[in-house]
Scaffold this motif. Structure first.
Motif: not given
Length: 206
Positions: A7-17, A91-102, A120-125
């Motif tokens: 479970v990811f927070d977004i602000g200051n974890v995936l995008i800077e706030w 973002v790479r960590l998020l994508q690596a987890l998804r690729a692993r099926g987590v 819309a600005q950051f499609p990984f969201l």
């Protein structure tokens, strides 16, 4: 136990706030300091995170503080310039987890109207298996009710969830419910935690 979802927070974890940095650039440090001294910007954002309408709240605050109206309206009109950039390693960590099926979830204090702008600005969201956005839920971290709502919705026991967030009070509230937690300070620390828990190997966590 090995977590079954992250479970990811977004602000200051995936995008800077860092709105202070944005206003230092566009208004200058002196005016930014004066605005943040006169106006509790973070309280305004908390109201939005808890369900206040994003554009209407910015306009209300601009009307209440005419000396800083132009800056306050930029939260509404230039949101995507303020809430950025992405944090690439996270973002790479998020994508690596998804690729692993987590399964990956979002649990973020974010307004119902401004979250789609960032997505819309950051499609990984847009790629979360489940996205728990506080403005939609009309409750916010660290209220225990929002964590309970996540548990009820996803159907996983607390100990099966690994939660990462940059705010200690949000981490403490999750830990109190039995979630596994990682206080986010930088992506490298999260990468090490994911490897230690067996969710990624070292190459995947780079």
């Amino acid at each position: 136990m090995t977590p079954r979802a992250v479970v990811f927070d977004i602000g200051n974890v995936l995008i800077e706030w860092q709105p202070e940095r944005y206003f230092d650039r566009v208004s200058g440090p002196e005016r930014r300091c004066a605005m943040f001294e006169e106006i509790d910007i973070h309280a305004m954002m908390t109201r939005i995170d808890r369900g206040a309408h994003f554009g209407e709240e910015a306009a209300r605050m601009a009307a209440a503080h005419p000396d800083f109206a132009a800056e306050l309206l930029q939260f509404r009109d230039r949101w995507c310039d303020i809430a950025q950039p992405a944090i690439p390693h996270s973002v790479r960590l998020l994508q690596a987890l998804r690729a692993r099926g987590v399964p990956v979830f979002a649990l973020s204090n974010f307004g119902a109207e401004n979250f789609p702008l960032s997505a819309a600005q950051f499609p990984f969201l847009q790629g979360f298996d489940r996205a728990y956005i506080s403005g939609r839920m009309r409750m916010a971290k660290p209220d225990p009710a929002i964590y309970a709502a996540v548990e009820d919705d996803c159907g996983l026991p607390p100990e099966a969830l690994l939660f990462t967030d940059d705010r200690a009070e949000n981490i403490a509230a999750a830990a109190a419910r039995g979630w596994q937690v990682h206080l986010f300070e930088h992506p490298e620390g999260l990468a090490r935690a994911l490897v230690a828990l067996g969710l990624l190997d070292e190459d995947e966590a780079l």
